[in-house]
Design a protein around this motif. Structure first.
Motif, PDB file in Angstrom:
ATOM      1  N   TRP A 149       1.070  -0.948   0.130  1.00  0.00           N
ATOM      2  CA  TRP A 149       0.000   0.112   0.028  1.00  0.00           C
ATOM      3  C   TRP A 149       0.372   1.262   0.004  1.00  0.00           C
ATOM      4  O   TRP A 149       1.658   1.205   0.568  1.00  0.00           O
ATOM      5  CB  TRP A 149      -0.844   0.206   1.102  1.00  0.00           C
ATOM      6  CG  TRP A 149      -1.704  -0.960   1.284  1.00  0.00           C
ATOM      7  CD1 TRP A 149      -2.399  -2.595   1.470  1.00  0.00           C
ATOM      8  CD2 TRP A 149      -3.606  -0.293   0.387  1.00  0.00           C
ATOM      9  NE1 TRP A 149      -3.601  -2.837   0.846  1.00  0.00           N
ATOM     10  CE2 TRP A 149      -4.457  -1.695   0.590  1.00  0.00           C
ATOM     11  CE3 TRP A 149      -3.576   0.773   0.050  1.00  0.00           C
ATOM     12  CZ2 TRP A 149      -5.578  -1.829   0.479  1.00  0.00           C
ATOM     13  CZ3 TRP A 149      -4.974   0.602  -0.248  1.00  0.00           C
ATOM     14  CH2 TRP A 149      -5.614  -0.409  -0.382  1.00  0.00           C
ATOM     15  N   LEU A 186       1.724   4.959 -11.356  1.00  0.00           N
ATOM     16  CA  LEU A 186       0.886   5.383 -10.010  1.00  0.00           C
ATOM     17  C   LEU A 186      -0.791   4.244 -10.355  1.00  0.00           C
ATOM     18  O   LEU A 186      -0.365   3.755 -11.587  1.00  0.00           O
ATOM     19  CB  LEU A 186      -0.492   6.515 -10.603  1.00  0.00           C
ATOM     20  CG  LEU A 186      -1.262   6.932 -11.664  1.00  0.00           C
ATOM     21  CD1 LEU A 186      -1.864   8.395 -11.016  1.00  0.00           C
ATOM     22  CD2 LEU A 186      -0.405   7.666 -12.849  1.00  0.00           C
ATOM     23  N   SER A 187      -1.291   4.761  -9.826  1.00  0.00           N
ATOM     24  CA  SER A 187      -2.822   3.564  -9.005  1.00  0.00           C
ATOM     25  C   SER A 187      -3.893   3.817 -10.661  1.00  0.00           C
ATOM     26  O   SER A 187      -4.360   5.065 -11.308  1.00  0.00           O
ATOM     27  CB  SER A 187      -3.690   3.818  -8.154  1.00  0.00           C
ATOM     28  OG  SER A 187      -4.976   3.274  -8.506  1.00  0.00           O
ATOM     29  N   SER A 240      -6.792   3.760 -10.680  1.00  0.00           N
ATOM     30  CA  SER A 240      -7.832   4.304 -10.050  1.00  0.00           C
ATOM     31  C   SER A 240      -7.226   5.719  -9.030  1.00  0.00           C
ATOM     32  O   SER A 240      -6.984   5.065  -8.129  1.00  0.00           O
ATOM     33  CB  SER A 240      -8.933   3.275  -9.014  1.00  0.00           C
ATOM     34  OG  SER A 240     -10.073   3.759  -8.298  1.00  0.00           O
ATOM     35  N   ARG A 260      -4.422   7.161  -1.339  1.00  0.00           N
ATOM     36  CA  ARG A 260      -3.345   5.524  -1.663  1.00  0.00           C
ATOM     37  C   ARG A 260      -4.111   4.876  -2.521  1.00  0.00           C
ATOM     38  O   ARG A 260      -5.177   4.568  -2.660  1.00  0.00           O
ATOM     39  CB  ARG A 260      -3.524   5.236   0.474  1.00  0.00           C
ATOM     40  CG  ARG A 260      -4.799   4.528   0.270  1.00  0.00           C
ATOM     41  CD  ARG A 260      -4.457   4.687   2.457  1.00  0.00           C
ATOM     42  NE  ARG A 260      -2.932   3.792   2.806  1.00  0.00           N
ATOM     43  CZ  ARG A 260      -3.508   2.902   3.290  1.00  0.00           C
ATOM     44  NH1 ARG A 260      -4.736   1.773   2.491  1.00  0.00           N
ATOM     45  NH2 ARG A 260      -2.511   1.639   3.232  1.00  0.00           N
ATOM     46  N   TYR A 261      -3.491   3.475  -2.662  1.00  0.00           N
ATOM     47  CA  TYR A 261      -3.606   2.475  -3.085  1.00  0.00           C
ATOM     48  C   TYR A 261      -2.587   1.459  -3.026  1.00  0.00           C
ATOM     49  O   TYR A 261      -1.914   1.763  -2.171  1.00  0.00           O
ATOM     50  CB  TYR A 261      -3.669   2.438  -4.954  1.00  0.00           C
ATOM     51  CG  TYR A 261      -3.005   3.052  -5.212  1.00  0.00           C
ATOM     52  CD1 TYR A 261      -1.717   2.353  -5.985  1.00  0.00           C
ATOM     53  CD2 TYR A 261      -1.815   4.823  -5.175  1.00  0.00           C
ATOM     54  CE1 TYR A 261      -0.306   2.728  -5.928  1.00  0.00           C
ATOM     55  CE2 TYR A 261      -0.927   5.028  -6.205  1.00  0.00           C
ATOM     56  CZ  TYR A 261       0.348   4.247  -6.642  1.00  0.00           C
ATOM     57  OH  TYR A 261       0.959   4.273  -7.007  1.00  0.00           O
ATOM     58  N   GLN A 262      -2.812  -0.249  -4.051  1.00  0.00           N
ATOM     59  CA  GLN A 262      -2.556  -1.097  -3.561  1.00  0.00           C
ATOM     60  C   GLN A 262      -1.910  -1.425  -4.676  1.00  0.00           C
ATOM     61  O   GLN A 262      -2.419  -1.822  -5.535  1.00  0.00           O
ATOM     62  CB  GLN A 262      -3.177  -2.222  -2.806  1.00  0.00           C
ATOM     63  CG  GLN A 262      -2.267  -3.471  -2.413  1.00  0.00           C
ATOM     64  CD  GLN A 262      -3.802  -4.557  -2.108  1.00  0.00           C
ATOM     65  OE1 GLN A 262      -4.354  -4.658  -2.536  1.00  0.00           O
ATOM     66  NE2 GLN A 262      -2.393  -4.941  -1.601  1.00  0.00           N
ATOM     67  N   ALA A 263      -0.265  -1.343  -4.587  1.00  0.00           N
ATOM     68  CA  ALA A 263       0.475  -2.066  -6.099  1.00  0.00           C
ATOM     69  C   ALA A 263      -0.289  -3.384  -6.435  1.00  0.00           C
ATOM     70  O   ALA A 263      -0.022  -3.854  -5.727  1.00  0.00           O
ATOM     71  CB  ALA A 263       1.930  -1.870  -5.830  1.00  0.00           C
TER      72      ALA A 263
END
Length: 260
Positions: free
Chosen positions: A39, A78-79, A81, A86-89
């Motif tokens: 994350w 980047l994500s 979405s 924050r995002y999960q790679a």
């Protein structure tokens, strides 16, 4: 701030605030920048060098890993979405060359997108170009012979990691080329040796060089350069950072043709 295509029209005060919120990190070649499933609340923007995006296959064997994309200077990771801070790679980010990378807070970019629509449009445009490159590569892997495919990847590398006239950085290994082209390292090695014997590819201290008439001579027509790559604007320095910062590309090192 080197993301000039996105924030060129943002007021200086907000650009200065964005720069202050960023972290600049250096990575050695083959060092992991971001591990899959991690994350993060950052966008990864390449200031110098080259990153590669790696999708992991089943099992732990490195041979099952596939390079799906490259992130070059002035580009970003980047994500898919952009709705959260924050995002999960989903994939691993690896330094294909020694690289300097800006870690930019997602929240800061999202705020700029809300205040300045041209920033959001710029992000969307760059993301669409990225998808176009990936689709083109998938078509090549499914439709081309090994010789054609390796030839096109070599030409693409001269744009992604340029070194000298018509060349690419020799530290881009045959294993990386094989991972990106969907071929075995043995096939890539054999194909590149054949290209060298035919005078289509040569190596020197500055890099690996591809002849400009390579495709016209052997493939019946010049290889088209992807519009999604050729249309990307060249790097421009922002007055908020010293110009010498961007002269960080390390010089190529001599290397053997056959990898260990």
């Amino acid at each position: 701030m080197y993301l000039h295509p996105l924030i060129a029209n943002v007021p200086p005060a907000e650009r200065a605030a964005l720069v202050q919120s960023c972290e600049l990190r250096s990575f050695r070649r083959n060092e992991i920048v971001l591990e899959a499933d991690t994350w993060t609340d950052r966008i990864y923007c390449v200031a110098s060098g080259l990153l590669r995006v790696v999708a992991h296959g089943k099992g732990s064997a490195q041979a099952s890993d596939v390079t799906t994309d490259f992130i070059r200077q002035d580009d970003f990771f980047l994500s898919p979405s952009f709705t959260e801070d924050r995002y999960q790679a989903m994939q691993t980010l690896v330094a294909a060359l020694p690289s300097a990378v800006y870690l930019v807070p997602v929240a800061a970019i999202r705020r700029l997108c809300g205040a300045y629509p041209e920033v959001a449009i710029g992000l969307l445009s760059l993301a669409m170009k990225r998808m176009s490159v990936i689709r083109s590569q998938l078509r090549r892997i499914s439709a081309l012979s090994a010789e054609d495919l390796v030839g096109r990847v070599l030409h693409q590398l001269t744009l992604l990691a340029p070194a000298g006239s018509g060349g690419y950085d020799k530290r881009i290994t045959q294993s990386v080329i094989a991972s990106y082209s969907g071929l075995s390292r043995e096939v890539v090695n054999k194909t590149m040796r054949d290209f060298e014997l035919r005078g289509l590819v040569r190596r020197d201290e500055t890099g690996v060089h591809v002849q400009p008439d390579f495709a016209a001579t052997d493939f019946g027509g010049l290889l088209p350069i992807d519009q999604s790559l050729s249309s990307i604007e060249p790097h421009q320095h922002d007055p908020m950072l010293p110009p010498e910062f961007f002269d960080m590309r390390p010089a190529g090192r001599p290397g053997e043709h056959r990898e260990e």
